[in-house]
Design a protein around this motif. Structure first.
Motif, short mmCIF file in Angstrom:
data_model
loop_
_atom_site.label_atom_id
_atom_site.label_comp_id
_atom_site.label_asym_id
_atom_site.label_seq_id
_atom_site.Cartn_x
_atom_site.Cartn_y
_atom_site.Cartn_z
N GLY A 126 13.10 143.40 5.85
CA GLY A 126 13.48 142.33 6.76
C GLY A 126 14.99 142.14 6.83
O GLY A 126 15.57 142.03 7.92
N TRP A 127 15.63 142.14 5.68
CA TRP A 127 17.06 141.84 5.60
C TRP A 127 17.91 142.96 6.20
O TRP A 127 18.86 142.70 6.95
CB TRP A 127 17.45 141.61 4.15
CG TRP A 127 18.85 141.17 3.91
CD1 TRP A 127 19.84 141.85 3.27
CD2 TRP A 127 19.44 139.91 4.28
NE1 TRP A 127 21.00 141.12 3.21
CE2 TRP A 127 20.78 139.91 3.83
CE3 TRP A 127 18.96 138.79 4.96
CZ2 TRP A 127 21.64 138.85 4.03
CZ3 TRP A 127 19.82 137.72 5.16
CH2 TRP A 127 21.14 137.75 4.70
N ILE A 128 17.57 144.21 5.88
CA ILE A 128 18.38 145.34 6.32
C ILE A 128 17.95 145.84 7.70
O ILE A 128 18.76 145.96 8.62
CB ILE A 128 18.31 146.50 5.30
CG1 ILE A 128 18.77 146.03 3.91
CG2 ILE A 128 19.13 147.69 5.79
CD1 ILE A 128 20.20 145.63 3.82
N ASN A 129 16.67 146.15 7.84
CA ASN A 129 16.21 146.81 9.07
C ASN A 129 16.10 145.88 10.26
O ASN A 129 16.51 146.21 11.37
CB ASN A 129 14.85 147.48 8.83
CG ASN A 129 14.98 148.74 7.99
OD1 ASN A 129 15.17 148.65 6.79
ND2 ASN A 129 14.90 149.88 8.61
N GLY A 132 19.61 143.41 10.34
CA GLY A 132 20.85 144.16 10.53
C GLY A 132 21.93 143.95 9.50
O GLY A 132 23.10 144.29 9.75
N ASN A 133 21.58 143.41 8.34
CA ASN A 133 22.58 143.24 7.29
C ASN A 133 22.82 144.55 6.55
O ASN A 133 21.90 145.37 6.40
CB ASN A 133 22.10 142.17 6.29
CG ASN A 133 21.98 140.81 6.94
OD1 ASN A 133 22.96 140.14 7.21
ND2 ASN A 133 20.75 140.40 7.20
N PRO A 210 18.64 152.74 7.86
CA PRO A 210 19.94 152.46 7.25
C PRO A 210 19.86 152.22 5.74
O PRO A 210 20.83 152.46 5.02
CB PRO A 210 20.42 151.21 8.00
CG PRO A 210 19.18 150.61 8.57
CD PRO A 210 18.26 151.75 8.87
N ASP A 211 18.70 151.74 5.28
CA ASP A 211 18.50 151.56 3.84
C ASP A 211 17.79 152.77 3.25
O ASP A 211 17.29 152.71 2.13
CB ASP A 211 17.71 150.29 3.55
CG ASP A 211 16.34 150.27 4.23
OD1 ASP A 211 16.14 151.05 5.18
OD2 ASP A 211 15.49 149.47 3.83
N GLY A 212 17.76 153.87 4.00
CA GLY A 212 17.09 155.09 3.57
C GLY A 212 18.08 156.18 3.19
O GLY A 212 19.15 155.91 2.64
N TYR A 213 17.74 157.42 3.52
CA TYR A 213 18.52 158.55 3.02
C TYR A 213 19.95 158.61 3.57
O TYR A 213 20.88 158.97 2.83
CB TYR A 213 17.79 159.86 3.29
CG TYR A 213 18.29 161.00 2.44
CD1 TYR A 213 18.51 160.84 1.07
CD2 TYR A 213 18.58 162.24 3.01
CE1 TYR A 213 18.99 161.88 0.28
CE2 TYR A 213 19.05 163.30 2.23
CZ TYR A 213 19.26 163.11 0.87
OH TYR A 213 19.74 164.13 0.09
#
Length: 338
Positions: A126-129, A132-133, A210-213
């Protein structure tokens, strides 16, 4: 395992639940529609062969309240979806499932559009994807509070916080770890730097998140490696078979132990916290605030260790989500066989 007693505030909310049934139309792309658990508690019957027990559940607390439980398309989500549906059935809800929606965004959109009413989401996602944080918050409660406050503007209400944290990590076989002295993600980066043809296997969504590889490589300074995109379950077996040097995994996944994998330490703390939380839409919560209230005891019971065990049952032992959910509700003291 003991369950948390329902609060007096919850009892006051539940006391006002009406018995008017609302029509529900089930969205049609879930694989598990045929396994939806129908509710006949109000008629004196049982839910999937179970009846409520203990103080955590009021069998008439959600009488005739409509709820369609959705999920994403991986094992843990299927278990959580079925577990939630059966649990709400014990409360008397008019429940059904629409599980196995492909992709996080697609599953979330069903909640926002009102096609599904409840699904499990993860705070880091929720926070990253969605929000957009770029910088995660590494305190579970603070991360949850921030997501919950911000996502209301998108029409999403986050329910009770669960203690289990299903974050990402990379894993290797035990033999690979011992032979190459690899124990952390920094060790992984150093190995890839020395062996640029080493194979890194990730599932398709992780390869683009964005929080992945992409972010992981930047954080750990990885420029080499032969990146291969595989199905989620295939990553575990291919890594276990030695066809992948490094495989992306979920830390609560039962296939870690089944494939004799060693989870590498995220020593630079790149990956956010991914505590599980049942979510719903603002509209549904306004009409049925008692549903998220009712889910509190279930959410509080799901520790990381519990989810590892439940995921082992589906991913390694091949048990069905329906059976796993039914067994857990009995084991946790929420229900007994009728």
């Amino acid at each position: 395992m003991t369950t948390q007693p329902i609060t007096r505030r919850t009892r006051r909310v539940l006391a006002g639940v009406g018995a008017t049934a609302l029509a529900v139309s089930l969205a049609g792309c879930g694989l598990d529609e045929s396994s939806s658990v129908g509710n006949d508690v109000a008629g004196g019957g049982e839910c999937g062969g179970l009846v409520a027990t203990g103080d955590a559940i009021d069998p008439e607390g959600l009488t005739d309240v409509p709820v369609v439980v959705g999920s994403k398309d991986f094992d843990e989500q299927l278990v959580l979806g079925e577990l939630t549906s059966q649990y709400l059935c014990l409360w008397g809800a008019d429940n059904s499932t629409d599980l196995n929606t492909q992709g996080s965004t697609q599953a979330r959109d069903k909640i926002i559009r009102g096609e599904n009413d409840i699904m499990w989401e993860y705070t880091g996602t929720g926070w990253i994807n969605y929000l957009g944080n770029e910088e995660p918050i590494f305190d579970p409660q603070e991360q949850y509070d921030a997501v919950k406050e911000a996502d209301v503007e998108n029409g999403v209400v986050w329910g009770p916080l669960s203690p289990f944290n299903n974050t990402y990590a990379f894993a290797v076989t035990e033999d690979f770890a011992n032979e190459n002295d690899v124990a952390t993600h920094s060790d992984m980066a150093a190995y890839i730097d020395e062996n640029p043809d080493s194979t890194v296997c990730v599932e398709s969504e992780f390869a683009n998140r964005p929080d992945g590889y992409p972010g992981f490589k930047q954080a750990y300074g990885i420029t080499g490696g032969d990146e291969q995109s595989l199905g989620t379950g295939v990553v575990y077996t291919q890594t276990g078979n030695g066809n992948c040097d490094f495989g992306e995994i979920f830390t609560t996944d039962g296939r870690i132990a089944a494939n004799n994998l060693v989870v590498l330490e995220d020593d630079e703390a790149f990956f956010p916290l991914y505590n599980g939380v049942p979510v719903t839409s603002v509209d549904y919560d306004e009409q049925n605030p008692e549903v998220l209230e009712a889910l509190t005891p279930l959410a509080e019971s799901l520790t990381t260790e519990v989810m590892q065990d439940l995921n082992t049952r589906i991913s390694a032992e091949g048990q069905s989500p329906e059976q796993i959910a039914s067994d857990y509700l009995v084991e946790a003291g929420f229900a007994e066989e009728g």
